[in-house]
Design a protein around this motif. Structure first.
Motif, PDB file in Angstrom:
ATOM      1  N   GLU A 147      -5.138  -2.542  -0.366  1.00 17.35           N
ATOM      2  CA  GLU A 147      -6.342  -2.952  -1.099  1.00 17.35           C
ATOM      3  C   GLU A 147      -7.364  -1.823  -1.145  1.00 17.35           C
ATOM      4  OE1 GLU A 147      -7.176  -5.668  -2.891  1.00 17.35           O
ATOM      5  OE2 GLU A 147      -5.110  -6.346  -2.623  1.00 17.35           O
ATOM      6  N   ASN A 178      -3.889  -3.189   8.816  1.00 13.80           N
ATOM      7  CA  ASN A 178      -2.632  -3.774   8.351  1.00 13.80           C
ATOM      8  C   ASN A 178      -2.317  -3.238   6.960  1.00 13.80           C
ATOM      9  OD1 ASN A 178      -3.674  -5.680   6.245  1.00 13.80           O
ATOM     10  ND2 ASN A 178      -4.694  -6.603   8.017  1.00 13.80           N
ATOM     11  N   LYS A 179      -1.065  -3.383   6.543  1.00 12.29           N
ATOM     12  CA  LYS A 179      -0.614  -2.806   5.273  1.00 12.29           C
ATOM     13  C   LYS A 179      -1.356  -3.380   4.073  1.00 12.29           C
ATOM     14  CE  LYS A 179       3.944  -1.418   6.750  1.00 12.29           C
ATOM     15  NZ  LYS A 179       5.361  -1.363   6.443  1.00 12.29           N
ATOM     16  N   GLU A 180      -1.692  -4.647   4.132  1.00 16.37           N
ATOM     17  CA  GLU A 180      -2.397  -5.271   3.016  1.00 16.37           C
ATOM     18  C   GLU A 180      -3.798  -4.679   2.858  1.00 16.37           C
ATOM     19  OE1 GLU A 180      -0.740  -7.070   5.393  1.00 16.37           O
ATOM     20  OE2 GLU A 180       0.977  -7.528   4.102  1.00 16.37           O
TER      21      GLU A 180
END
Length: 94
Positions: A20, A14-16
């Motif tokens: 990170e 996912n983009k998060e």
């Protein structure tokens, strides 16, 4: 007991998580680490998709994002845009 080789790309789902991971590498790694991390992210998204969005061939992407490579800044920027990222400058506080 059967083991398998760890591949960070399997966890960048996912983009998060991608943000990170890349931010951690940018803070702690060197140039080679950053290029390798961008390669892991591109692999997690799919090299074919990244190739289509950047206009670069898959073999060129694999070569540019491999360990020890020195891709042009333009290539890095194209791949960053394709993976949904951008560069942002934040002042360093002493």
């Amino acid at each position: 007991m059967k083991t398998s080789k760890f591949d960070i790309a399997d966890y960048l789902d996912n983009k998060e998580m991608i943000a990170e991971y890349l931010n951690a590498v940018l803070e702690e790694g060197d140039n080679s680490d950053v290029i390798t991390a961008i390669g892991h992210i591109a692999k997690s998204i799919g090299m074919t998709k990244i190739a289509e969005e950047t206009g670069l061939s898959r073999p060129s992407l694999y070569k540019a994002l491999s360990d020890g490579s020195k891709p042009q800044f333009e290539t890095i920027m194209k791949v960053l845009r394709a993976i949904g990222g951008q560069i942002r400058i934040i002042p360093i506080t002493p």
